[in-house]
Design a protein around this motif. Sequence first.
Motif, PDB file in Angstrom:
ATOM      1  N   ARG A 118      -5.458 -24.710 -20.633  1.00 33.91           N
ATOM      2  CA  ARG A 118      -4.694 -23.497 -20.340  1.00 33.91           C
ATOM      3  C   ARG A 118      -5.078 -22.820 -19.026  1.00 33.91           C
ATOM      4  O   ARG A 118      -6.241 -22.765 -18.641  1.00 33.91           O
ATOM      5  CB  ARG A 118      -4.827 -22.475 -21.470  1.00 33.91           C
ATOM      6  CG  ARG A 118      -6.185 -21.793 -21.568  1.00 33.91           C
ATOM      7  CD  ARG A 118      -6.259 -20.956 -22.829  1.00 33.91           C
ATOM      8  NE  ARG A 118      -7.571 -20.348 -22.999  1.00 33.91           N
ATOM      9  CZ  ARG A 118      -8.669 -21.007 -23.344  1.00 33.91           C
ATOM     10  NH1 ARG A 118      -8.625 -22.320 -23.520  1.00 33.91           N
ATOM     11  NH2 ARG A 118      -9.818 -20.380 -23.482  1.00 33.91           N
ATOM     12  N   ASP A 138      -6.083 -12.987 -17.361  1.00 38.17           N
ATOM     13  CA  ASP A 138      -7.072 -12.045 -17.886  1.00 38.17           C
ATOM     14  C   ASP A 138      -6.656 -10.652 -17.439  1.00 38.17           C
ATOM     15  O   ASP A 138      -6.320 -10.451 -16.260  1.00 38.17           O
ATOM     16  CB  ASP A 138      -8.470 -12.318 -17.288  1.00 38.17           C
ATOM     17  CG  ASP A 138      -9.161 -13.509 -17.929  1.00 38.17           C
ATOM     18  OD1 ASP A 138      -8.638 -14.065 -18.903  1.00 38.17           O
ATOM     19  OD2 ASP A 138     -10.244 -13.872 -17.424  1.00 38.17           O
ATOM     20  N   GLY A 157      -6.996 -16.490 -15.619  1.00 36.02           N
ATOM     21  CA  GLY A 157      -8.004 -16.772 -16.640  1.00 36.02           C
ATOM     22  C   GLY A 157      -7.652 -18.028 -17.413  1.00 36.02           C
ATOM     23  O   GLY A 157      -6.764 -18.801 -17.009  1.00 36.02           O
ATOM     24  N   GLY A 158      -8.335 -18.214 -18.519  1.00 33.73           N
ATOM     25  CA  GLY A 158      -8.200 -19.448 -19.300  1.00 33.73           C
ATOM     26  C   GLY A 158      -9.386 -20.323 -18.943  1.00 33.73           C
ATOM     27  O   GLY A 158      -9.576 -20.637 -17.757  1.00 33.73           O
ATOM     28  N   SER A 159     -10.142 -20.689 -19.949  1.00 33.69           N
ATOM     29  CA  SER A 159     -11.405 -21.384 -19.669  1.00 33.69           C
ATOM     30  C   SER A 159     -11.263 -22.574 -18.706  1.00 33.69           C
ATOM     31  O   SER A 159     -11.981 -22.645 -17.703  1.00 33.69           O
ATOM     32  CB  SER A 159     -12.044 -21.797 -20.995  1.00 33.69           C
ATOM     33  OG  SER A 159     -13.202 -22.520 -20.752  1.00 33.69           O
ATOM     34  N   ASN A 178     -10.523 -21.386 -15.251  1.00 34.98           N
ATOM     35  CA  ASN A 178     -11.733 -20.783 -14.660  1.00 34.98           C
ATOM     36  C   ASN A 178     -12.697 -21.868 -14.162  1.00 34.98           C
ATOM     37  O   ASN A 178     -13.294 -21.742 -13.082  1.00 34.98           O
ATOM     38  CB  ASN A 178     -12.458 -19.908 -15.688  1.00 34.98           C
ATOM     39  CG  ASN A 178     -11.724 -18.607 -15.973  1.00 34.98           C
ATOM     40  OD1 ASN A 178     -10.910 -18.160 -15.165  1.00 34.98           O
ATOM     41  ND2 ASN A 178     -12.007 -18.002 -17.113  1.00 34.98           N
ATOM     42  N   ILE A 218     -13.091  -9.930 -26.336  1.00 32.32           N
ATOM     43  CA  ILE A 218     -11.786 -10.204 -25.743  1.00 32.32           C
ATOM     44  C   ILE A 218     -10.740 -10.156 -26.847  1.00 32.32           C
ATOM     45  O   ILE A 218     -11.038 -10.439 -28.010  1.00 32.32           O
ATOM     46  CB  ILE A 218     -11.747 -11.564 -25.003  1.00 32.32           C
ATOM     47  CG1 ILE A 218     -12.091 -12.739 -25.932  1.00 32.32           C
ATOM     48  CG2 ILE A 218     -12.661 -11.554 -23.793  1.00 32.32           C
ATOM     49  CD1 ILE A 218     -11.950 -14.098 -25.262  1.00 32.32           C
ATOM     50  N   MET A 278      -7.030 -11.676 -27.509  1.00 29.30           N
ATOM     51  CA  MET A 278      -6.086 -12.648 -26.948  1.00 29.30           C
ATOM     52  C   MET A 278      -4.704 -12.512 -27.560  1.00 29.30           C
ATOM     53  O   MET A 278      -4.580 -12.395 -28.778  1.00 29.30           O
ATOM     54  CB  MET A 278      -6.611 -14.064 -27.183  1.00 29.30           C
ATOM     55  CG  MET A 278      -7.764 -14.436 -26.281  1.00 29.30           C
ATOM     56  SD  MET A 278      -8.289 -16.132 -26.594  1.00 29.30           S
ATOM     57  CE  MET A 278      -8.631 -16.666 -24.929  1.00 29.30           C
ATOM     58  N   ARG A 305     -11.598 -21.215 -29.485  1.00 31.25           N
ATOM     59  CA  ARG A 305     -10.937 -19.905 -29.604  1.00 31.25           C
ATOM     60  C   ARG A 305     -10.227 -19.896 -30.951  1.00 31.25           C
ATOM     61  O   ARG A 305      -9.190 -20.548 -31.102  1.00 31.25           O
ATOM     62  CB  ARG A 305      -9.921 -19.698 -28.474  1.00 31.25           C
ATOM     63  CG  ARG A 305     -10.500 -19.862 -27.082  1.00 31.25           C
ATOM     64  CD  ARG A 305     -11.386 -18.703 -26.705  1.00 31.25           C
ATOM     65  NE  ARG A 305     -11.890 -18.832 -25.351  1.00 31.25           N
ATOM     66  CZ  ARG A 305     -12.741 -17.986 -24.799  1.00 31.25           C
ATOM     67  NH1 ARG A 305     -13.204 -16.969 -25.486  1.00 31.25           N
ATOM     68  NH2 ARG A 305     -13.154 -18.157 -23.569  1.00 31.25           N
ATOM     69  N   PHE A 361     -18.398 -12.002 -20.761  1.00 27.76           N
ATOM     70  CA  PHE A 361     -17.448 -13.117 -20.760  1.00 27.76           C
ATOM     71  C   PHE A 361     -17.352 -13.703 -19.342  1.00 27.76           C
ATOM     72  O   PHE A 361     -17.636 -13.038 -18.361  1.00 27.76           O
ATOM     73  CB  PHE A 361     -16.081 -12.710 -21.321  1.00 27.76           C
ATOM     74  CG  PHE A 361     -15.563 -11.417 -20.802  1.00 27.76           C
ATOM     75  CD1 PHE A 361     -15.752 -10.251 -21.510  1.00 27.76           C
ATOM     76  CD2 PHE A 361     -14.903 -11.387 -19.597  1.00 27.76           C
ATOM     77  CE1 PHE A 361     -15.285  -9.057 -21.009  1.00 27.76           C
ATOM     78  CE2 PHE A 361     -14.437 -10.205 -19.096  1.00 27.76           C
ATOM     79  CZ  PHE A 361     -14.633  -9.033 -19.799  1.00 27.76           C
ATOM     80  N   GLY A 362     -16.970 -14.979 -19.311  1.00 31.91           N
ATOM     81  CA  GLY A 362     -16.975 -15.689 -18.022  1.00 31.91           C
ATOM     82  C   GLY A 362     -18.265 -16.447 -17.803  1.00 31.91           C
ATOM     83  O   GLY A 362     -18.347 -17.325 -16.934  1.00 31.91           O
ATOM     84  N   ASP A 380     -17.773 -20.362 -18.577  1.00 29.53           N
ATOM     85  CA  ASP A 380     -16.947 -21.112 -17.625  1.00 29.53           C
ATOM     86  C   ASP A 380     -17.677 -21.292 -16.289  1.00 29.53           C
ATOM     87  O   ASP A 380     -17.624 -22.362 -15.681  1.00 29.53           O
ATOM     88  CB  ASP A 380     -15.608 -20.393 -17.393  1.00 29.53           C
ATOM     89  CG  ASP A 380     -14.838 -20.240 -18.696  1.00 29.53           C
ATOM     90  OD1 ASP A 380     -15.089 -21.020 -19.629  1.00 29.53           O
ATOM     91  OD2 ASP A 380     -13.996 -19.324 -18.784  1.00 29.53           O
ATOM     92  N   SER A 427     -13.720 -13.022 -14.057  1.00 31.06           N
ATOM     93  CA  SER A 427     -14.382 -14.303 -14.269  1.00 31.06           C
ATOM     94  C   SER A 427     -13.999 -15.229 -13.118  1.00 31.06           C
ATOM     95  O   SER A 427     -14.848 -15.657 -12.342  1.00 31.06           O
ATOM     96  CB  SER A 427     -13.967 -14.918 -15.605  1.00 31.06           C
ATOM     97  OG  SER A 427     -14.352 -14.055 -16.654  1.00 31.06           O
TER      98      SER A 427
HETATM   99  O1  LIG Z   1     -10.680 -18.492 -21.828  1.00 30.25           O
HETATM  100  C1  LIG Z   1      -9.831 -17.586 -21.817  1.00 30.25           C
HETATM  101  O2  LIG Z   1      -8.628 -17.794 -22.068  1.00 30.25           O
HETATM  102  C2  LIG Z   1     -10.288 -16.194 -21.443  1.00 30.25           C
HETATM  103  C3  LIG Z   1     -11.044 -16.248 -20.175  1.00 30.25           C
HETATM  104  O3  LIG Z   1     -10.223 -16.326 -19.070  1.00 30.25           O
HETATM  105  C4  LIG Z   1     -11.957 -15.047 -20.057  1.00 30.25           C
HETATM  106  O4  LIG Z   1     -12.268 -14.815 -18.731  1.00 30.25           O
HETATM  107  C5  LIG Z   1     -13.155 -15.354 -20.821  1.00 30.25           C
HETATM  108  O5  LIG Z   1     -13.312 -14.908 -21.912  1.00 30.25           O
HETATM  109  C6  LIG Z   1     -14.118 -16.280 -20.264  1.00 30.25           C
HETATM  110  O6  LIG Z   1     -15.144 -16.501 -21.186  1.00 30.25           O
END
Ligand SMILES: O=C(O)C[C@@H](O)[C@H](O)C(=O)CO
Length: 322
Positions: free
Chosen positions: A12, A16, A37-39, A42, A107, A109, A172, A261-262, A265, A301
């Motif tokens: 994905r 964010d 965003g999205g692991s 990132n 977070i 989502m 997730r 968070f971040g 990644d 992130s």
């Molecule tokens: O992974 C996600 O979809 C969310 C991330 O973009 C967010 O920055 C995060 O939680 C990274 O751990």
Amino acid sequence: MAKKYNLIAIGRAALDLNAVEYNRPMEATKSFAKFVGGSPANIAIGSARLGQKVGFIGKVSDDQHGNYITQYMQHVGVDTSNLVKDDEGHKIGLTFTEIKSPQDCSILMYRDQVADLYLRPAEVSAEYLAQTDQLVISGTGLAQSPSREAVLKALGIAKKLGVQVVFELDYRPYTWTNTEETSIYYQIVAQQADIIIGTRDEYDILENYVGNSNEQTVAELFKYAPQLIVIKVGAKGSYAYTKAGAAYHGYPYKSHVLKTFGAGDSFAAGFLYAVSHDLGIDKALQYGSAAASIVISQLSSSAAMPTVAQIEDFLKTAEVIN
Ligand SMILES: O=C(O)C[C@@H](O)[C@H](O)C(=O)CO
Ligand SMILES: Nc1ncnc2c1ncn2[C@@H]1O[C@H](COP(=O)(O)OP(=O)(O)OP(=O)(O)O)[C@@H](O)[C@H]1O
């Protein structure tokens, strides 16, 4: 001959929306700043910032948000030729962040019917995967069909072509029906991956069991393809194990933590950079920990992902957390 890409990530790319007014609950937050965003996105962005040649396979909404994500990824040097636009009206995933304190972050989502989970097997190209040394698979891409089959197709092609497979467990819960199902698909991919990266909790999900030690977990996985397994434990650092029997401890570094968070990644981007450049496992853990310490000291992130020079500078004065 050198391949065009060091790394292609699949999964994905999303948005964010990070709380601008922090140290308060989300209910009291009025302003959010937008970042990609999205692991796996990132990790791709973090890898590009480190000078890696990076591609991406995924699906974004056919609207302003999808355009923004594609343009941002191009801007940082990620190839988006295989980041397709959804043609069925699916929207982008949103992640709102809540920063109550540096220690208390979460977070939220919004991931109902998100475009990334509609990536189709036909949208995964063997020709594209033939151009990379490494494929990074994010666990969330396995959560639903047709993305699940698209990811499994990419895995099969990578195995056939001898592309190194990295499995980032990236669990997730929102997108999964139940943990037994997650465990089944995680095991299918983990058993074929060359490198696995995840948190201790994520390995519990993979095993569908809570209570195994790291040693028990890696002994089981080393019966299959994996050569290198990383188990992260937040502010307690990380551990790496090789099939040859070596074990390493990655020490976390003190950081002016704004939010946590971040961390995962950026850790993956730093760790994989060092592995790809044969810098050794100790250095890879240092790069991962340093990248994470840098990212958790900033709001974003993706936009905070460091360069090699920033990591090297940070390491000159970094203090280990004991
Ligand atoms: O992974 C996600 O979809 C969310 C991330 O973009 C967010 O920055 C995060 O939680 C990274 O751990
Ligand atoms: N509070 C902290 N202080 C310093 N370093 C940290 C902290 N939290 C995490 N890290 C670093 O980041 C690495 C990865 O963190 P963690 O184990 O929390 O991964 P994660 O759960 O995947 O992260 P995320 O919260 O982004 O999903 C750790 O091994 C550590 O090096």
